[in-house]
Design a protein around this motif. Sequence first.
Motif, PDB file in Angstrom:
ATOM      1  N   GLY A 118      74.980 -66.523  11.585  1.00 18.05           N
ATOM      2  CA  GLY A 118      74.764 -67.900  12.018  1.00 18.05           C
ATOM      3  C   GLY A 118      75.801 -68.328  13.034  1.00 18.05           C
ATOM      4  O   GLY A 118      75.483 -69.001  14.034  1.00 18.05           O
ATOM      5  N   LEU A 119      77.036 -67.950  12.816  1.00 16.76           N
ATOM      6  CA  LEU A 119      78.123 -68.275  13.733  1.00 16.76           C
ATOM      7  C   LEU A 119      77.886 -67.640  15.097  1.00 16.76           C
ATOM      8  O   LEU A 119      78.044 -68.282  16.143  1.00 16.76           O
ATOM      9  CB  LEU A 119      79.441 -67.773  13.140  1.00 16.76           C
ATOM     10  CG  LEU A 119      80.747 -68.179  13.828  1.00 16.76           C
ATOM     11  CD1 LEU A 119      80.970 -69.677  13.695  1.00 16.76           C
ATOM     12  CD2 LEU A 119      81.911 -67.422  13.203  1.00 16.76           C
ATOM     13  N   VAL A 133      80.255 -62.659  23.917  1.00 20.50           N
ATOM     14  CA  VAL A 133      80.937 -61.411  23.575  1.00 20.50           C
ATOM     15  C   VAL A 133      82.446 -61.556  23.658  1.00 20.50           C
ATOM     16  O   VAL A 133      83.182 -61.076  22.793  1.00 20.50           O
ATOM     17  CB  VAL A 133      80.469 -60.252  24.491  1.00 20.50           C
ATOM     18  CG1 VAL A 133      81.234 -58.985  24.177  1.00 20.50           C
ATOM     19  CG2 VAL A 133      78.978 -60.009  24.316  1.00 20.50           C
ATOM     20  N   GLY A 134      82.935 -62.228  24.692  1.00 26.31           N
ATOM     21  CA  GLY A 134      84.376 -62.357  24.878  1.00 26.31           C
ATOM     22  C   GLY A 134      84.935 -63.710  24.481  1.00 26.31           C
ATOM     23  O   GLY A 134      86.075 -64.029  24.837  1.00 26.31           O
ATOM     24  N   ASP A 135      84.174 -64.497  23.750  1.00 26.25           N
ATOM     25  CA  ASP A 135      84.608 -65.845  23.391  1.00 26.25           C
ATOM     26  C   ASP A 135      85.786 -65.796  22.409  1.00 26.25           C
ATOM     27  O   ASP A 135      85.668 -65.252  21.302  1.00 26.25           O
ATOM     28  CB  ASP A 135      83.444 -66.618  22.774  1.00 26.25           C
ATOM     29  CG  ASP A 135      83.776 -68.084  22.562  1.00 26.25           C
ATOM     30  OD1 ASP A 135      83.547 -68.876  23.478  1.00 26.25           O
ATOM     31  OD2 ASP A 135      84.286 -68.418  21.470  1.00 26.25           O
ATOM     32  N   LEU A 138      85.236 -67.568  18.922  1.00 20.32           N
ATOM     33  CA  LEU A 138      84.381 -66.774  18.040  1.00 20.32           C
ATOM     34  C   LEU A 138      85.190 -65.634  17.431  1.00 20.32           C
ATOM     35  O   LEU A 138      85.108 -65.386  16.218  1.00 20.32           O
ATOM     36  CB  LEU A 138      83.184 -66.225  18.821  1.00 20.32           C
ATOM     37  CG  LEU A 138      82.258 -65.279  18.048  1.00 20.32           C
ATOM     38  CD1 LEU A 138      81.629 -65.985  16.854  1.00 20.32           C
ATOM     39  CD2 LEU A 138      81.178 -64.703  18.968  1.00 20.32           C
ATOM     40  N   LYS A 139      85.977 -64.955  18.249  1.00 16.08           N
ATOM     41  CA  LYS A 139      86.796 -63.848  17.735  1.00 16.08           C
ATOM     42  C   LYS A 139      87.810 -64.339  16.703  1.00 16.08           C
ATOM     43  O   LYS A 139      88.071 -63.670  15.705  1.00 16.08           O
ATOM     44  CB  LYS A 139      87.519 -63.149  18.881  1.00 16.08           C
ATOM     45  CG  LYS A 139      86.621 -62.303  19.773  1.00 16.08           C
ATOM     46  CD  LYS A 139      87.446 -61.533  20.781  1.00 16.08           C
ATOM     47  CE  LYS A 139      86.570 -60.689  21.680  1.00 16.08           C
ATOM     48  NZ  LYS A 139      87.346 -59.877  22.641  1.00 16.08           N
ATOM     49  N   ARG A 166      77.110 -54.773  23.512  1.00 14.24           N
ATOM     50  CA  ARG A 166      78.567 -54.791  23.717  1.00 14.24           C
ATOM     51  C   ARG A 166      79.250 -55.273  22.440  1.00 14.24           C
ATOM     52  O   ARG A 166      78.839 -56.268  21.847  1.00 14.24           O
ATOM     53  CB  ARG A 166      78.930 -55.710  24.883  1.00 14.24           C
ATOM     54  CG  ARG A 166      78.388 -55.246  26.225  1.00 14.24           C
ATOM     55  CD  ARG A 166      78.485 -56.357  27.254  1.00 14.24           C
ATOM     56  NE  ARG A 166      79.864 -56.813  27.428  1.00 14.24           N
ATOM     57  CZ  ARG A 166      80.185 -57.976  28.017  1.00 14.24           C
ATOM     58  NH1 ARG A 166      79.217 -58.790  28.445  1.00 14.24           N
ATOM     59  NH2 ARG A 166      81.453 -58.321  28.136  1.00 14.24           N
ATOM     60  N   ARG A 167      80.287 -54.558  22.025  1.00 15.40           N
ATOM     61  CA  ARG A 167      80.987 -54.915  20.798  1.00 15.40           C
ATOM     62  C   ARG A 167      81.816 -56.183  20.989  1.00 15.40           C
ATOM     63  O   ARG A 167      82.496 -56.353  22.003  1.00 15.40           O
ATOM     64  CB  ARG A 167      81.886 -53.765  20.358  1.00 15.40           C
ATOM     65  CG  ARG A 167      81.116 -52.594  19.784  1.00 15.40           C
ATOM     66  CD  ARG A 167      81.991 -51.399  19.514  1.00 15.40           C
ATOM     67  NE  ARG A 167      82.979 -51.643  18.467  1.00 15.40           N
ATOM     68  CZ  ARG A 167      83.738 -50.672  17.944  1.00 15.40           C
ATOM     69  NH1 ARG A 167      83.593 -49.425  18.376  1.00 15.40           N
ATOM     70  NH2 ARG A 167      84.610 -50.947  17.005  1.00 15.40           N
ATOM     71  N   ILE A 168      81.750 -57.073  20.003  1.00 12.86           N
ATOM     72  CA  ILE A 168      82.551 -58.293  20.054  1.00 12.86           C
ATOM     73  C   ILE A 168      84.030 -57.929  20.053  1.00 12.86           C
ATOM     74  O   ILE A 168      84.817 -58.481  20.824  1.00 12.86           O
ATOM     75  CB  ILE A 168      82.211 -59.214  18.866  1.00 12.86           C
ATOM     76  CG1 ILE A 168      80.749 -59.685  18.953  1.00 12.86           C
ATOM     77  CG2 ILE A 168      83.147 -60.415  18.829  1.00 12.86           C
ATOM     78  CD1 ILE A 168      80.288 -60.491  17.755  1.00 12.86           C
TER      79      ILE A 168
END
Length: 353
Positions: A118-119, A133-135, A138-139, A166-168
């Motif tokens: 959900g996030l 992906v690069g946020d 979020l990370k 692409r991996r987070i």
Amino acid sequence: MAGMALVAFAACNHTDNWSVSGTITGADGKLLTLERSYNGMWTVLDSVRLDEKGDYEFKSAPFGYPDIYRISLDGKASAYFPVDSLDNVTLCGDAATLATDYRLSGTVSAEMLQAINGLINKKIASVGRDAAVGDSLLKRELSGMVLGDMSSIVSYYIINKEIGGRRIFDPTDKADLRVIGAVVNAFSALRPNDPRTRFMELQYIAQRRALNPVTTQVTATEIGFPEIRLRDVGNNERPLSAIVGNGKPVILNFTAYAADNSPAVNLALAGIYNAGGVEIYQVSIDRDEYLWREAARNLPWVAVFNSPRDGDRVLVDYNVGAVPMSFIIDRNGMLQERVEDISRLSELIGKYR
């Protein structure tokens, strides 16, 4: 079909099963399959043809360690869920959006995966797939979830989660690698026999050294390529040099058959190999040697195993931080190309045939 029937029969007659059940709307007449990743290939454990109601239930005996399973609809849209021991998981969704939007409940791990998905979906809706992906926010939130239980199957899911391929958590980024390393260390300490542990250890060690190099490329330049001497399924030592310089370019591929993308990688390699004019030398870094042998014994190219006792010397020599990773050695034995994107390999090898 006989193998599938045996699995389903065993599950139905086992008194200690885990289960996943729910409703998939809009899926009348579609085939729903329960799948488990086995040695890099998703294996069907059971299947059911859905009716207009979309209700289903699958049961299976536990495999001895927590794992991520999935249900797939007509072999396309897939929804992933965690299982630990005798869990009873509920997974519901709609056929049109099953791959990206489904609801999990029934266990703490399932509810955590629901929150994670959900996030991620909320972030994608807000900033788009590429930016998500690069946020950093979020990370940060996902890192907090990892630190809550670093040895959990949910943490494993997080550090391997991809958005648009692409991996987070990018292993080539030092900050991301620290999060990955926390999970690897926890699995090494608390889950040493988990089949994922060795695979993660080798990836992490190689990438850490790649980000902090202490060697140069002098040796590779002098001899054309770093030598590899590993053993095949017949326990025969197979030097890389034995197939280099024989009139054909060589694809050196590093892989892990336990990885989810392994079937797609080997399918791409098979297409290139069957077209002729090329040799393939494939190095597996899987933890489980028996499972590797079962998967590698029928491959037409040279397939060797980098066992735990062999260490990570080969990975360091080629600066392999993630798999799959491929290299092209030309007809004259010179290392020419490093290929991270398997979809470009066919095009690039064409320059050297």
